[in-house]
Design an enzyme around this catalytic site. Structure first.
Site, mmCIF file in Angstrom:
data_model
loop_
_atom_site.group_PDB
_atom_site.id
_atom_site.type_symbol
_atom_site.label_atom_id
_atom_site.label_comp_id
_atom_site.label_asym_id
_atom_site.label_seq_id
_atom_site.Cartn_x
_atom_site.Cartn_y
_atom_site.Cartn_z
ATOM 1 N N SER A 10 28.439 34.064 48.908
ATOM 2 C CA SER A 10 27.424 34.799 47.973
ATOM 3 C C SER A 10 28.156 36.174 47.710
ATOM 4 C CB SER A 10 26.427 34.763 50.083
ATOM 5 O OG SER A 10 27.398 35.702 50.456
ATOM 6 N N GLY A 11 29.488 35.566 47.911
ATOM 7 C CA GLY A 11 30.111 36.933 46.234
ATOM 8 C C GLY A 11 29.788 36.389 45.420
ATOM 9 N N CYS A 128 40.251 30.436 37.747
ATOM 10 C CA CYS A 128 39.960 31.403 36.704
ATOM 11 C C CYS A 128 40.941 31.051 35.160
ATOM 12 C CB CYS A 128 39.492 32.530 36.487
ATOM 13 S SG CYS A 128 40.602 33.542 36.768
ATOM 14 N N SER A 159 37.191 42.875 39.163
ATOM 15 C CA SER A 159 36.646 41.875 39.116
ATOM 16 C C SER A 159 37.326 40.489 40.526
ATOM 17 C CB SER A 159 36.706 41.012 38.184
ATOM 18 O OG SER A 159 38.332 40.812 37.141
ATOM 19 N N GLY A 161 37.698 39.432 43.715
ATOM 20 C CA GLY A 161 37.565 39.848 44.787
ATOM 21 C C GLY A 161 37.984 39.188 46.818
ATOM 22 N N THR A 164 39.588 35.741 45.715
ATOM 23 C CA THR A 164 40.726 36.086 44.247
ATOM 24 C C THR A 164 41.809 36.606 45.143
ATOM 25 O OG1 THR A 164 39.098 35.798 42.960
ATOM 26 C CG2 THR A 164 41.422 36.457 42.471
ATOM 27 N N ARG A 165 41.613 37.812 45.891
ATOM 28 C CA ARG A 165 43.295 37.890 46.400
ATOM 29 C C ARG A 165 44.069 37.349 47.171
ATOM 30 N NH1 ARG A 165 43.328 43.488 44.763
ATOM 31 N NH2 ARG A 165 41.877 43.675 43.179
ATOM 32 N N ALA A 166 42.784 36.628 48.103
ATOM 33 C CA ALA A 166 43.098 35.981 49.553
ATOM 34 C C ALA A 166 44.004 34.289 48.438
ATOM 35 C CB ALA A 166 42.271 35.224 50.571
#
Length: 315
Positions: A10-11, A128, A159, A161, A164-166
């Site tokens: 739900s992000g 992406c 952009s 979140g 993505t960073r993990a």
């Protein structure tokens, strides 16, 4: 006839995907959204849009009455979580469209191999950066061998979140692999840059391809055609400037990337500079990196649904 789908996550990505299904798709119907944060904006929006929700993740999703008719599940969480989700959903016969870099199923980039793997139980949308750049690598490799391809994806830090960073390590590994497997390059490398600039800049991508001697006009035409194919479902996708062709000098270190049999032959470095502006359905326009991912996932799910309808009709 519509195909019912559900979204896990739900992000930002999951919420944008839900809204795309609601606004854009004529063949998919959103039945449920699952998250793990009961206070998330995504779940709140889903409830306002009359979509069934649960904050108990995959375990909660499979107990919802609305899940019974779901055929396709989008996973917009993380690579680690996806492995668990796949284990839960595989015995239930649902098809997964994976927006994480887990890469359990085959890679799918719609304008390159979108008609393949339509019967697979799990398809992977790469990353992406992969969705933005692999079509260009494939366009070049379609008309001349690509010995090496390197892509640099620059996205607004805002952009990116937690998911993505993990998944930064998985991003580079999965994208590099797909550059070869889908893009057709003999060797591939991917780099991601989180740009902290304020105000945030839209997604920029650079694609380098090392080729043998080739007809530059043919390569240029192939890239132009592929760009139009991507624009069909991501209108904000465009070339930032003209494609550049640079002859690789005899003493250029790049020649070490050529096959030994062609080390002395004429070679070109093809440079393509891209920009991806988002449609701003839920996310800001600068988040083109997320928009191209959800747009590719939507197109892939629609093709899977159409394939199933053809099979049912044939029977």
């Amino acid at each position: 006839m519509t195909t019912k789908v559900a979204v896990i996550g739900s992000g930002n990505i999951g919420t944008d995907l839900m809204i795309k299904v609601l606004r854009l798709s004529k063949t998919l119907e959103i039945a449920a959204m699952a998250g793990i944060d009961p206070e998330s904006d995504g779940l709140a929006r889903a409830r306002r849009l009359k979509v069934a929700t649960t904050h108990e993740g995959i375990e909660g999703l499979v107990t919802l009455a609305e899940f019974e008719d779901v055929e396709i599940v989008f996973d917009a969480t993380s690579a680690g979580a996806h492995r668990h989700h796949e284990e839960v959903l595989r015995p239930l016969g649902r098809t997964l469209v994976d927006l994480t870099p887990a890469a359990i199923g085959p890679y799918v980039v719609p304008p390159v191999n979108g008609e393949e793997h339509l019967g697979a139980g799990n398809v992977n949308m790469v990353t992406c950066g992969g969705q933005a750049t692999i079509p260009i690598v494939a366009a070049v490799s379609a008309v001349t061998p690509v010995h090496y391809s390197e892509i640099v994806a620059s996205i607004a830090s805002r952009s990116a979140g937690p998911g993505t960073r993990a998944n930064i390590d998985e991003f580079t590994e999965t994208t590099s692999s797909a550059i070869e497997a889908v893009g057709g390059a003999a060797r591939g490398k991917a780099i991601i840059v989180l740009n902290p600039a304020e105000p945030p800049l839209i997604m920029r991508d650079t694609v380098y391809c090392l080729t043998s001697d080739c007809d530059t006009e043919v390569v240029h035409a192939s890239i132009a055609e592929m760009t139009e194919n991507v624009q069909a479902y991501v209108p904000g996708y465009r070339l930032k400037q003209e494609v550049q062709f640079d002859e690789v000098a005899a003493d250029d270190p790049m020649r070490t990337l050529l096959p030994e049999s062609q080390a002395a032959d004429k070679a070109w470095k093809v440079s393509v500079f891209l920009e991806v502006e988002g449609a701003a359905h839920y996310l800001p326009a600068y988040a083109g990196n997320l928009d191209i991912m959800t747009s590719a996932a939507l197109r892939t799910a629609e093709r899977i649904a159409a394939h199933r309808c053809r099979e049912v009709t044939a029977k």
